[in-house]
Scaffold this active site. Structure first.
Site, PDB file in Angstrom:
ATOM      1  N   GLY A 114       0.673  -4.851   0.837  1.00 44.43           N
ATOM      2  CA  GLY A 114      -0.524  -4.840  -0.057  1.00 44.43           C
ATOM      3  C   GLY A 114      -0.426  -5.713  -1.263  1.00 44.43           C
ATOM      4  O   GLY A 114      -0.959  -6.196  -1.947  1.00 44.43           O
ATOM      5  N   GLU A 121       4.614  -5.268   7.003  1.00 43.50           N
ATOM      6  CA  GLU A 121       3.770  -3.908   7.748  1.00 43.50           C
ATOM      7  C   GLU A 121       4.360  -3.864   9.426  1.00 43.50           C
ATOM      8  O   GLU A 121       4.480  -2.937   9.802  1.00 43.50           O
ATOM      9  CB  GLU A 121       2.481  -4.396   7.811  1.00 43.50           C
ATOM     10  CG  GLU A 121       1.508  -4.249   6.416  1.00 43.50           C
ATOM     11  CD  GLU A 121       1.729  -5.441   5.487  1.00 43.50           C
ATOM     12  OE1 GLU A 121       2.438  -6.446   5.988  1.00 43.50           O
ATOM     13  OE2 GLU A 121       1.006  -5.501   4.647  1.00 43.50           O
ATOM     14  N   GLU A 138      -0.458  -9.265  -0.763  1.00 44.51           N
ATOM     15  CA  GLU A 138      -1.771  -9.549  -0.564  1.00 44.51           C
ATOM     16  C   GLU A 138      -2.665  -9.417  -1.885  1.00 44.51           C
ATOM     17  O   GLU A 138      -3.479 -10.209  -2.132  1.00 44.51           O
ATOM     18  CB  GLU A 138      -2.403  -8.581   0.417  1.00 44.51           C
ATOM     19  CG  GLU A 138      -1.734  -8.891   1.861  1.00 44.51           C
ATOM     20  CD  GLU A 138      -2.137  -7.779   2.769  1.00 44.51           C
ATOM     21  OE1 GLU A 138      -1.541  -6.574   2.465  1.00 44.51           O
ATOM     22  OE2 GLU A 138      -2.755  -7.880   3.757  1.00 44.51           O
ATOM     23  N   ALA A 186       0.801  -1.190  -0.025  1.00 41.61           N
ATOM     24  CA  ALA A 186      -0.079  -0.105  -0.041  1.00 41.61           C
ATOM     25  C   ALA A 186       0.945   1.298   0.131  1.00 41.61           C
ATOM     26  O   ALA A 186       2.084   0.988   0.504  1.00 41.61           O
ATOM     27  CB  ALA A 186      -0.782  -0.143   1.315  1.00 41.61           C
TER      28      ALA A 186
HETATM   29  C1  HXC Z   1       5.161   4.529  -1.243  1.00 42.88           C
HETATM   30  C2  HXC Z   1       6.966   3.465  -1.936  1.00 42.88           C
HETATM   31  C3  HXC Z   1       6.687   2.328  -1.247  1.00 42.88           C
HETATM   32  C4  HXC Z   1       5.465   2.221  -0.611  1.00 42.88           C
HETATM   33  C5  HXC Z   1       8.327   2.248  -2.131  1.00 42.88           C
HETATM   34  N1  HXC Z   1       8.201   3.479  -2.385  1.00 42.88           N
HETATM   35  N2  HXC Z   1       7.752   1.414  -1.574  1.00 42.88           N
HETATM   36  N3  HXC Z   1       6.304   4.558  -1.854  1.00 42.88           N
HETATM   37  N4  HXC Z   1       4.824   3.236  -0.699  1.00 42.88           N
HETATM   38  N5  HXC Z   1       4.943   1.100  -0.282  1.00 42.88           N
HETATM   39  C6  HXC Z   1       8.782   4.480  -2.986  1.00 42.88           C
HETATM   40  C7  HXC Z   1      10.042   5.180  -2.244  1.00 42.88           C
HETATM   41  O1  HXC Z   1       9.436   5.902  -1.105  1.00 42.88           O
HETATM   42  C8  HXC Z   1      11.014   5.807  -3.065  1.00 42.88           C
HETATM   43  O2  HXC Z   1      10.507   6.982  -3.727  1.00 42.88           O
HETATM   44  C9  HXC Z   1      10.691   4.733  -4.492  1.00 42.88           C
HETATM   45  O3  HXC Z   1       9.617   4.012  -4.324  1.00 42.88           O
HETATM   46  C10 HXC Z   1      11.787   3.878  -4.624  1.00 42.88           C
HETATM   47  O4  HXC Z   1      12.026   3.094  -3.284  1.00 42.88           O
HETATM   48  P1  HXC Z   1      13.456   2.736  -2.858  1.00 42.88           P
HETATM   49  O5  HXC Z   1      13.113   2.439  -1.431  1.00 42.88           O
HETATM   50  O6  HXC Z   1      14.259   3.891  -2.904  1.00 42.88           O
HETATM   51  O7  HXC Z   1      13.884   1.519  -3.558  1.00 42.88           O
HETATM   52  P2  HXC Z   1      14.890   0.319  -3.100  1.00 42.88           P
HETATM   53  O8  HXC Z   1      15.991   0.772  -2.093  1.00 42.88           O
HETATM   54  O9  HXC Z   1      15.202  -0.516  -4.145  1.00 42.88           O
HETATM   55  O10 HXC Z   1      14.009  -0.345  -1.775  1.00 42.88           O
HETATM   56  C11 HXC Z   1      12.882  -1.134  -2.722  1.00 42.88           C
HETATM   57  C12 HXC Z   1      11.941  -2.020  -1.310  1.00 42.88           C
HETATM   58  C13 HXC Z   1      11.626  -0.455  -0.325  1.00 42.88           C
HETATM   59  C14 HXC Z   1      12.578  -2.798  -0.613  1.00 42.88           C
HETATM   60  C15 HXC Z   1      10.586  -2.327  -1.911  1.00 42.88           C
HETATM   61  O11 HXC Z   1      11.154   0.610  -1.260  1.00 42.88           O
HETATM   62  C16 HXC Z   1      10.638  -0.557   0.647  1.00 42.88           C
HETATM   63  O12 HXC Z   1      11.011  -1.361   1.821  1.00 42.88           O
HETATM   64  N6  HXC Z   1       9.373  -0.065   0.347  1.00 42.88           N
HETATM   65  C17 HXC Z   1       8.218  -0.239   1.510  1.00 42.88           C
HETATM   66  C18 HXC Z   1       7.713  -1.841   1.551  1.00 42.88           C
HETATM   67  C19 HXC Z   1       6.819  -1.990   2.622  1.00 42.88           C
HETATM   68  O13 HXC Z   1       6.885  -1.622   3.781  1.00 42.88           O
HETATM   69  N7  HXC Z   1       5.560  -2.421   2.133  1.00 42.88           N
HETATM   70  C20 HXC Z   1       4.401  -2.523   2.849  1.00 42.88           C
HETATM   71  C21 HXC Z   1       3.385  -1.327   3.041  1.00 42.88           C
HETATM   72  S1  HXC Z   1       2.240  -1.216   4.220  1.00 42.88           S
HETATM   73  P3  HXC Z   1      11.273   8.315  -3.422  1.00 42.88           P
HETATM   74  O14 HXC Z   1      10.287   9.219  -4.060  1.00 42.88           O
HETATM   75  O15 HXC Z   1      11.502   8.439  -2.151  1.00 42.88           O
HETATM   76  O16 HXC Z   1      12.463   8.096  -4.174  1.00 42.88           O
HETATM   77  C22 HXC Z   1       1.158  -2.071   3.375  1.00 42.88           C
HETATM   78  C23 HXC Z   1      -0.077  -2.504   4.114  1.00 42.88           C
HETATM   79  C24 HXC Z   1      -1.193  -3.087   3.584  1.00 42.88           C
HETATM   80  O17 HXC Z   1       1.333  -2.672   2.272  1.00 42.88           O
HETATM   81  C25 HXC Z   1      -2.444  -3.547   4.163  1.00 42.88           C
HETATM   82  C26 HXC Z   1      -3.473  -2.365   3.751  1.00 42.88           C
HETATM   83  C27 HXC Z   1      -3.365  -1.271   4.910  1.00 42.88           C
END
Ligand code: HXC
Length: 257
Positions: free
Chosen positions: A108, A131, A111, A65
């Protein structure tokens, strides 16, 4: 409708939806959800589409998400507007839906893949429910669909530690149906969708509905549901055609009725 966050294509009788927010690792925001719902409604109504593939990019199927959007959530409005509830509309899509996953499928994103009927993974695929690292828990089915498909131990491990698993581990535990080289991922998924679309759509949809029933009910009730729909299949012209074609040693010509 013109889409900003997804690309919608048709490959023969297969629909293809590509998540397209490359700067945000295909993070799932509200705009993307609304566009997915719209695109899927059109594919449901398109008699020429028999199955759908959902995919992302080489680097990310979807990294979850959209954390930036979600950071603005507040309890009362999230609750009153049932934030993320629209994903159940995606999960309820009645035609077969395949996830073609390479790169990150996190939160997400994992999911969403698990909402699809099956997952074909490229070798680079990485699945996880991180998460917990954000001070929250899964909210689009990670605690429920995953527990039912890969069991309690792996679900607890993923959701409580936030670790990722690779494609091979995901296949071993039953999350993934097939692994293929990344370069063959889309071709493999489209060809599976086209194969499915070549069969009788009502029988395929009934099989999907019945398998999903296994996750909703007990064995006796599930078997009864299966038998009732099995009986109903003998009202389909496609059943007569399929069996007649077998007996005549020819290829069936299904007409979806
Ligand atoms: C918003 C995101 C994002 C996300 C990545 N980006 N994931 N933006 N939401 N979930 C953005 C980063 O901010 C960044 O933008 C760009 O994408 C590239 O990401 P990087 O981190 O620089 O890339 P990298 O170093 O290659 O790492 C990739 C990654 C990491 C391992 C996937 O981005 C990461 O850990 N992302 C979050 C994963 C996560 O926690 N997902 C769960 C979300 S909660 P900028 O503009 O800064 O360059 C969820 C809840 C679902 O999903 C349930 C419903 C509520």
């Amino acid at each position: 409708m013109a889409y900003d966050t997804i690309i919608v294509e048709k490959r023969g009788e297969a629909g293809l939806i590509t998540l397209n927010r490359p700067k945000a690792m295909n993070a799932l925001n509200k705009a993307l959800l609304d566009e997915m719902i719209d695109a899927l409604a059109a594919m449901r109504d398109d008699a020429k589409i028999g199955a759908v593939v959902i995919t992302g990019s080489q680097k990310a199927f979807a990294a979850g998400a959209d954390i930036k959007e979600m950071s603005e959530f507040a309890f009362a409005s999230a609750y009153m507007h049932d934030a993320l509830g629209g994903w159940e509309t995606v999960a309820g899509f009645p035609k077969p839906m395949i996830a073609a996953v390479s790169g990150y499928a996190l939160g997400g994103g994992c999911e969403l893949a698990a909402m699809c009927d099956f997952i074909i993974a490229g070798e680079s695929a990485k699945f996880g429910q991180p998460e917990v690292t954000l001070g929250i828990m899964p909210g689009m089915g990670g605690t429920q669909r995953l527990a039912r498909s890969i069991g309690k131990a792996k679900t607890m491990d993923l959701c409580l530690t936030g670790r990722m698993m690779d494609a091979e581990e995901a296949e071993r535990c039953g999350l993934v149906a097939r692994i293929v080289p990344d370069t063959e991922l889309i071709e493999e998924a489209i060809s599976a969708a086209q194969k499915i679309a070549s069969f009788s759509l009502p029988s395929v949809m009934m099989a999907k509905e019945t398998i999903n029933q296994a996750f909703e009910t007990g064995l006796a009730e599930g078997l009864r549901f299966e038998r009732r729909l099995f009986h109903a299949m003998f009202a389909l012209e496609d059943q007569s055609e399929g069996m007649a074609a077998f007996i005549d040693k020819r290829t069936p010509s299904f007409r979806n009725r």
